[in-house]
Design a protein around this motif. Structure first.
Motif, short mmCIF file in Angstrom:
data_model
loop_
_atom_site.label_atom_id
_atom_site.label_comp_id
_atom_site.label_asym_id
_atom_site.label_seq_id
_atom_site.Cartn_x
_atom_site.Cartn_y
_atom_site.Cartn_z
N LEU A 57 0.90 -1.23 0.12
CA LEU A 57 -0.08 0.07 0.12
C LEU A 57 0.84 1.21 -0.15
O LEU A 57 0.43 2.27 -0.57
N LEU A 58 2.05 1.10 0.70
CA LEU A 58 3.00 2.38 0.63
C LEU A 58 3.53 2.51 -0.57
O LEU A 58 3.79 3.60 -1.34
N GLY A 94 7.62 10.71 3.43
CA GLY A 94 7.44 9.24 3.11
C GLY A 94 8.75 8.78 2.99
O GLY A 94 8.90 7.55 3.73
N VAL A 95 9.63 9.17 2.18
CA VAL A 95 10.95 8.57 2.22
C VAL A 95 11.59 8.33 3.50
O VAL A 95 12.37 7.63 3.95
N LEU A 96 11.55 9.51 4.42
CA LEU A 96 12.39 9.80 5.52
C LEU A 96 11.69 8.71 6.46
O LEU A 96 12.55 7.91 7.21
N ILE A 97 10.23 8.73 6.59
CA ILE A 97 9.55 7.87 7.62
C ILE A 97 9.88 6.43 7.28
O ILE A 97 10.03 5.75 8.16
N VAL A 98 9.36 6.13 6.05
CA VAL A 98 9.54 4.73 5.54
C VAL A 98 10.82 4.06 5.51
O VAL A 98 11.18 3.10 5.97
N GLY A 99 11.85 5.23 5.20
CA GLY A 99 13.10 4.70 5.05
C GLY A 99 13.62 4.30 6.68
O GLY A 99 14.22 3.20 6.83
N THR A 100 13.34 5.05 7.71
CA THR A 100 13.78 4.88 8.95
C THR A 100 12.99 3.61 9.46
O THR A 100 13.78 2.70 10.32
N LEU A 101 11.73 3.43 9.51
CA LEU A 101 10.97 2.38 9.70
C LEU A 101 11.33 1.08 9.21
O LEU A 101 11.24 0.10 9.86
N PHE A 109 8.01 -4.40 7.46
CA PHE A 109 8.37 -4.43 6.28
C PHE A 109 9.10 -5.61 5.56
O PHE A 109 10.12 -5.48 5.25
N PRO A 110 8.10 -6.61 5.24
CA PRO A 110 8.79 -8.04 4.82
C PRO A 110 9.21 -7.80 3.51
O PRO A 110 10.13 -8.64 2.98
N VAL A 114 8.99 1.46 -2.51
CA VAL A 114 9.96 2.43 -3.33
C VAL A 114 10.79 3.10 -2.31
O VAL A 114 12.14 3.40 -2.34
N TRP A 115 10.28 3.50 -1.04
CA TRP A 115 10.95 4.28 -0.09
C TRP A 115 11.64 3.72 1.10
O TRP A 115 12.19 4.23 1.72
#
Length: 146
Positions: A57-58, A94-101, A109-110, A114-115
């Motif tokens: 979904l992300l 998005g790229v900062l939050i998803v990248g960190t998470l 995040f199995p 993109v992020w």
């Protein structure tokens, strides 16, 4: 008989991304990411959504954001600039939050988006691109006339 009606022809605003070589490259990169992120999300969601629904979904969200940024940059003008500004800001967050998470919580995040890991799967272009997009919007903002 002279025509007093307002002209119906429209011209592209001067701040549209298509106005210069760098703008064209920026528009091409955003368009490429819009296509690739959307296609990736479509394949992921339709083939194995249950394996990593959050990640997929992300990816779909990223595709929508890239499409909006592409359209905003291409259209230009006040409305286009606002669309591009909001899209680039969401993209950066998005790229900062998803990248960190994605680094901190690998269980959530199995599969990659993109992020994920700050866009490492795409040569970190997703991390750099919103900075360039925001710079472009700021650099070519309308100047007040004297």
């Amino acid at each position: 008989m002279p025509d007093d009606s307002p002209s119906t022809t429209s011209t592209r605003p001067r701040d549209a991304a298509l106005g210069s070589g760098l703008g064209r490259v920026l528009l091409l990169v955003y368009g490429t990411f819009a296509l690739s992120a959307s296609a990736r999300a479509l394949v992921q969601i339709t083939t194995h959504f249950s394996e990593a629904p959050l990640a997929y979904l992300l990816s779909a969200l990223a595709g929508v954001v890239y499409i909006a940024a592409t359209v905003g940059l291409a259209v230009g003008g006040a409305r286009g600039r606002l669309i591009a500004l909001v899209s680039c800001t969401i993209e950066l967050l998005g790229v900062l939050i998803v990248g960190t998470l994605s680094i901190a919580d690998t269980v959530a995040f199995p599969d990659d988006t993109v992020w994920s890991r700050f866009g490492s799967g795409y040569g970190y272009v997703p991390l750099i691109l919103p900075f360039i997009g925001l710079w472009w919007i700021w650099r070519y903002r309308p100047q007040p006339t004297e």
